[in-house]
Motif scaffolding. Structure first.
Motif: not given
Lengths: 190, 187
Positions: A18-24, A90, A93-94, A96-98, A100
Motif C-alpha cells: 500500500y505504501i509503495s503504491a503511493f510513494t511518488f 517492488i 512499481p513493477m 505499473i511500469l510493466t 505503462i
C-alpha cells in the motif's frame, strides 16, 4: 498500546504494498509514510529507531525504499519479514511500469494524468512536512545544543549548500563519536 | 553472454553503486543501459526518467522493470529487478545485524543520537524541495510564477494533517482528485 496483529507477515506485506503504491518522489516520501504506519499506527517500531533505520537506509547503496523495507522487515519478522517487505515494495512499481511500458508516450503526454500528479505532489509535500513538524518538535524539546546545531547545520548544508547526503550523515556520525569520548573517559576513571 | 545474465549483472552493478538513492542511480543506469549495452536510445532513456518520476517506486526498480520488459519480456523485468535489489539485501542485512547487536553501546548511542537530528533535517529539506516544485512548478521563484492550485491544495492538506490524524494516503489521493478538478475548472 500495542495493537495485537494476528498475522504480522500479512499485515507487513499489505502495508508495504500500500505504501509503495503511493510513494511518488523519492526515498524520503516512503520513509515518512512508513513512520506514520509502523510507528504511529501499528507501534511496531519506536521513533528514534525509525530515524536510525532511515540513516542506515540512506547510507547503504541501492534504492532507499528497498533498503528501508529490508530494515523494517528484519525488525518485524527476521528473514521472512525481509522477503515479504521487499516483495510488497517492488510489486507496485513493477506492475505499473510493466503496464505503462506498452503505451508510455501517451501516458507521459496526457494532460489529465499531469493534473492528478501535480495535485498529488502538493499532498506529498504536506505529508512530509507534517511528519517533520512532529519530529522537529521532539528534537527542540530535548534541548540538546549539539543536536540542535547538527539539525540546523545539516539543513543548511543540504538545502542551501547542496552537500552530498552521505557526507552530511558521516559528519553527524563523527560529531556523535567525538561527543562520546569525554563520557567514556569519565566512565574509565569512576 | 546471453541476454538474461547480462541484464542481471548490469542491474547488480546499478544496485551496488548507487549510494544515496534516486537521482544518484540515474547516471549509473544510463551508463549500463544506453552506453555499454545500447538497450535503450537516449530518447527512450529520457522518457523512462519522466515516467519513473510520474509513477510510484524507486527509480532503479522502475528502470529495471522498463528495460527488462523491453528487451526480454516479463522474465527480463524479474531478472533485472532482482539484480538491482540483491546488493542491498546483503549490505543492508549486514548493517542491520551490526545495528541491533551493538546499538546499546555508549559510543554507538552517541553516534545515533547525533544522526537523528541530521535525518530530521534531511527529511525537512526533501519536503521543502517538493513544496518549492509545487509552488513554482520548476520556474524561477517569482510572484507571477506561483501555482495557486498547488498552494491551496498544500495548505488544505497540511492543515488537515496537523489537526486530524487522517491517513496520509487518503490525503495524497484527495489532493490528486482536487488537482484534476481545479485544473479543469481553471481551464
Amino acid at each position: 498500546m500495542e495493537r495485537p496483529v494476528r498475522r504480522p507477515l500479512l499485515e507487513l506485506f499489505l502495508s508495504t504494498l500500500y505504501i509503495s503504491a503511493f510513494t511518488f518522489g523519492g526515498g524520503f516520501v516512503i520513509i515518512t509514510l512508513m513512520k506514520r504506519k509502523f510507528v504511529d499506527e501499528l507501534h511496531w517500531i519506536d521513533e528514534p529507531e525509525m530515524l536510525d533505520l532511515t540513516a542506515l537506509a540512506q547510507t547503504c547503496p541501492g534504492a532507499i525504499a528497498v533498503n528501508a523495507a529490508i530494515l523494517v522487515g528484519w525488525h518485524v519478522a527476521g528473514p521472512a519479514g525481509i522477503a515479504v517487505a521487499v516483495l510488497g515494495t517492488i510489486l507496485p512499481p513493477m506492475v505499473i511500469l510493466t503496464v505503462i511500458s506498452f503505451f508510455y508516450a501517451a501516458f507521459a503526454a496526457n494532460r489529465y494524468v499531469a493534473l492528478v500528479l501535480q495535485g498529488m505532489q502538493a499532498g506529498v509535500a504536506a505529508v512530509i512536512l507534517d511528519v517533520v513538524c512532529g519530529l522537529g518538535e521532539k528534537q527542540l524539546k530535548a534541548r540538546s545544543p549539539v543536536h540542535l546545531l547538527i539539525m540546523a547545520g545539516a539543513f543548511a548544508a543540504t538545502f542551501f549548500g547542496k552537500v552530498n547526503v552521505i557526507c552530511i550523515l558521516l559528519t553527524a556520525a563523527a560529531v556523535g563519536a567525538v561527543a562520546a569520548l569525554p563520557q567514556r573517559r569519565k566512565g574509565a576513571r569512576g | 553472454m546471453s541476454i538474461l545474465p547480462e541484464l542481471f549483472w548490469s542491474f547488480v552493478q546499478v544496485g551496488a553503486f548507487s549510494v544515496g538513492g534516486g537521482y544518484a542511480a540515474m547516471p549509473l543506469i544510463q551508463a549500463q543501459v544506453v552506453e555499454s549495452h545500447a538497450w535503450l536510445t537516449m530518447r527512450e532513456f529520457t522518457d523512462l526518467i519522466t515516467i519513473a518520476e510520474m509513477t510510484p517506486g524507486p527509480i532503479a526498480v522502475n528502470a529495471a522493470t522498463f528495460v527488462g520488459i523491453r528487451i526480454a519480456g516479463f522474465a527480463g523485468a524479474v531478472v533485472a529487478t532482482f539484480g538491482c535489489i540483491l546488493p542491498s539485501l546483503f549490505i543492508v542485512s549486514l548493517l542491520a545485524f551490526v545495528y541491533y547487536r551493538y546499538k546499546s553501546l555508549a559510543l554507538l548511542q552517541s553516534v545515533l543520537g547525533a544522526l537523528r537530528p541530521a535525518v530530521v533535517a534531511l527529511i525537512a529539506a526533501a519536503g521543502l524541495g517538493i513544496l518549492k516544485q509545487v509552488v513554482f512548478a520548476g520556474q524561477a521563484m517569482a510572484p507571477q510564477n506561483v501555482q495557486w492550485v498547488g498552494v491551496a491544495l498544500f495548505a488544505a492538506a497540511f492543515g488537515i494533517l496537523r489537526r486530524r490524524r487522517w491517513s496520509p494516503i487518503l490525503v495524497i489521493s484527495l489532493c490528486g482528485a482536487g488537482g484534476l478538478a481545479l485544473g479543469l475548472l481553471a481551464g
